[in-house]
Design a protein around this motif. Structure first.
Motif, PDB file in Angstrom:
ATOM      1  N   ALA B  89      10.992  51.173   8.116  1.00 23.49           N
ATOM      2  CA  ALA B  89      10.214  50.873   6.338  1.00 23.49           C
ATOM      3  C   ALA B  89      10.033  50.029   6.006  1.00 23.49           C
ATOM      4  O   ALA B  89      10.890  48.930   6.173  1.00 23.49           O
ATOM      5  N   ARG B 157       9.985  55.951   1.694  1.00 21.13           N
ATOM      6  CA  ARG B 157       8.506  57.309   2.190  1.00 21.13           C
ATOM      7  C   ARG B 157       8.281  58.118   1.360  1.00 21.13           C
ATOM      8  O   ARG B 157       6.855  57.836   0.709  1.00 21.13           O
ATOM      9  N   ASN B 223       4.462  56.117  10.343  1.00 23.58           N
ATOM     10  CA  ASN B 223       5.250  56.329  10.444  1.00 23.58           C
ATOM     11  C   ASN B 223       6.052  55.059  11.403  1.00 23.58           C
ATOM     12  O   ASN B 223       6.082  55.128  12.526  1.00 23.58           O
TER      13      ASN B 223
END
Lengths: 235, 274
Positions: B89, B157, B223
């Motif tokens: 993240a 996300r 990601n």
């Protein structure tokens, strides 16, 4: 220190009385309360019957009930899930991830506890009591009522143990309820979530609330129970 | 069986055990434990089961993995309960570094997110690439959408994707599960809802889900994972060694190979040595 800060923050959060927290607590109470009531209605008669009746295989059934008292909630959760998932045999009911199926899972956990402790409550009475009642001309039904009355203190303990078992469990409600916000999230599953998110203060606050609720319910039952016990201490 | 009869057998077994271990040298190195806090996605995929033994073979550390959400992993780092973090993240990682909790942060690898949904595709988003318009349509048609709702990397996300789509998701169609990726996929499949998932968790469970990939391939769905050495950790040396190892050619090769045998495609892509 983390624990001191978390505790302080937890109490602050509790005093702020959040509507969402109240709804979660209310659902916990509703689901576990309903499960306990159903378990008492089914489990107490079953326990009394097992204690008094004589039939082949009785020892085996009692063994099953006693094993059921330690049924892991995760096993219950998995089994109920497999039954009620859409692809499962009961899937057509469409109750997976609803409070209804959470009640069902908790009944499976509390029922053996209530039945097993009721059974033990009756069995610990002196066997002479039953014979005496029968010899004094009591009908079978009257005898059963007499015995249950005599055993009411441990019977109340059975209810408390059943309620304590389900209000505090997380394994089955997480699996069958799904911890869905606003629908199936209860105090224990909310605690797991808050912990996972690293919000330890909130998790602790929910834990304190859970204990307080448990305590209140048990305090009510205990006061009923101890009123009965006072007879013995002469108070 | 009488005890006296069993004794010789036990004696023989013991003798063999002594013989068998006689050739082995005693472990000279003292092994220190290294606590790695990471997300459920890396642990559930099985990647660490391959990476950690390779690391332990070269370094005198025993890796203890705690698999939690990115939120809790970072919190564990803040409390110095963990020595090293492997999380995904970026925004939260940058905040963590800015607050001085991390000594070093390195890019490690990436995989990608996909939006999966029921085969019937009630919102009609199959084949779209850009997640924004797809999510906007889900919201517009009020098709069921399951969110992790747990402040995990995936949830963070998801939130930024909704923001980009100009939608504040709320209402009966938006289900917040508060559970891990695997459980959320299961709930989505049962409720026939759309959800955002990392590709690896979806691939690992695909056979048991009634969900298909609807939206994929946009750069906004990448990601990236980072490794962070915790500032002032208990095992600073181990944390450095771990971060160095997974960004080394060997660590990166293990990452690139992982999953090819089981899924026919890699689950993660190295970011340092490609």
């Amino acid at each position: 220190m983390l624990i001191v800060n978390s505790l302080r923050e937890a109490f602050r959060l509790l005093l702020a009385v959040d509507r969402e927290i109240l709804e979660i607590a209310w659902l916990s109470l509703r689901v576990s309360g309903t499960a306990t009531v159903i378990s008492v209605l089914l489990g107490m008669p079953a326990g009394v019957f097992l204690a008094l009746a004589r039939f082949p295989g009785k020892a085996f059934i009692i063994g099953l009930v006693n094993t059921g008292m330690g049924l892991p909630p995760v096993v219950v959760g998995l089994t109920v899930s497999l039954l009620f998932w859409r692809a499962g045999p009961m899937g057509f009911l469409g109750i997976m991830y609803t409070p209804a199926v959470m009640v069902l899972a908790q009944v499976l956990i509390a029922l053996p506890i209530v039945a097993g402790l009721s059974l033990a409550a009756i069995q610990q009475l002196s066997p002479g009591l039953r014979l005496q009642a029968l010899s004094l001309g009591a009908s079978r039904l009257q005898t059963v009522f007499l015995l249950v009355r005599e055993a009411r203190l441990p019977m109340l303990a059975a209810i408390m143990a059943g309620f304590g078992g389900v209000i505090s469990e997380v394994g089955s409600v997480m699996m069958v309820g799904g911890n869905i916000k606003g629908h199936t999230r209860v105090l224990t599953t909310a605690m797991v979530l808050e912990t996972r998110m690293g919000r330890f203060e909130m998790a602790l606050a929910l834990g304190i609330l859970l204990l307080a609720m448990s305590f209140t319910v048990n305090a009510i039952l205990t006061s009923v129970q101890q009123r009965g016990a006072r007879r013995w201490t002469g108070g | 069986m009488k005890l006296r009869k069993v004794m010789p057998a036990i004696g023989i077994i013991l003798a063999f055990m002594m013989l068998a271990t006689a050739g082995c040298p005693r472990r000279e190195v003292e092994r220190t434990e290294l606590i790695l806090a990471t997300t459920t996605s890396t642990a559930d995929s099985g990647l660490l089961d391959v990476l950690n033994p390779a690391f332990e073979e070269r370094h005198p550390f025993t890796v203890k993995t705690i698999a939690v959400g990115t939120g809790e992993a970072l919190r564990l780092g803040e409390q110095k309960e963990a020595d090293v973090l492997l999380v995904h993240a970026r925004r939260l990682e940058d905040q963590f570094m800015a607050a001085g909790h991390g000594a070093r942060r390195l890019d490690v690898m990436y995989n990608d997110f996909v939006i999966v949904g029921p085969p019937g595709d009630p919102a009609g988003i199959r084949g779209m690439t850009a997640p924004g318009p797809a999510l906007a349509r889900v919201a517009e048609r009020q098709a069921l959408f399951a969110s992790r709702g747990d402040n995990s990397g995936t949830h963070v996300r998801e939130n930024s994707l909704w923001q980009a789509a100009g939608v504040t998701p709320a209402g009966a169609w938006y289900i917040s599960t508060g559970q891990g990726m695997g459980d959320t996929l299961r709930i989505s499949s049962e409720k026939q809802a759309y959800t955002l998932t990392d590709r690896s968790t979806y691939l690992a469970q695909k056979d048991r889900l009634e969900l298909e990939i609807m939206v994929q391939g946009d750069p906004g769905l990448l990601n990236p994972y980072g490794v962070i050495e915790v500032q002032g950790a208990k095992n600073v040396e181990g944390a450095q060694a771990f971060a160095d190892f997974i960004t080394s050619p060997e660590g990166q090769r293990i990452i690139a190979e992982f999953g090819k045998d089981r899924f026919g495609q890699p689950l993660f892509f190295p970011l340092v040595h490609r």
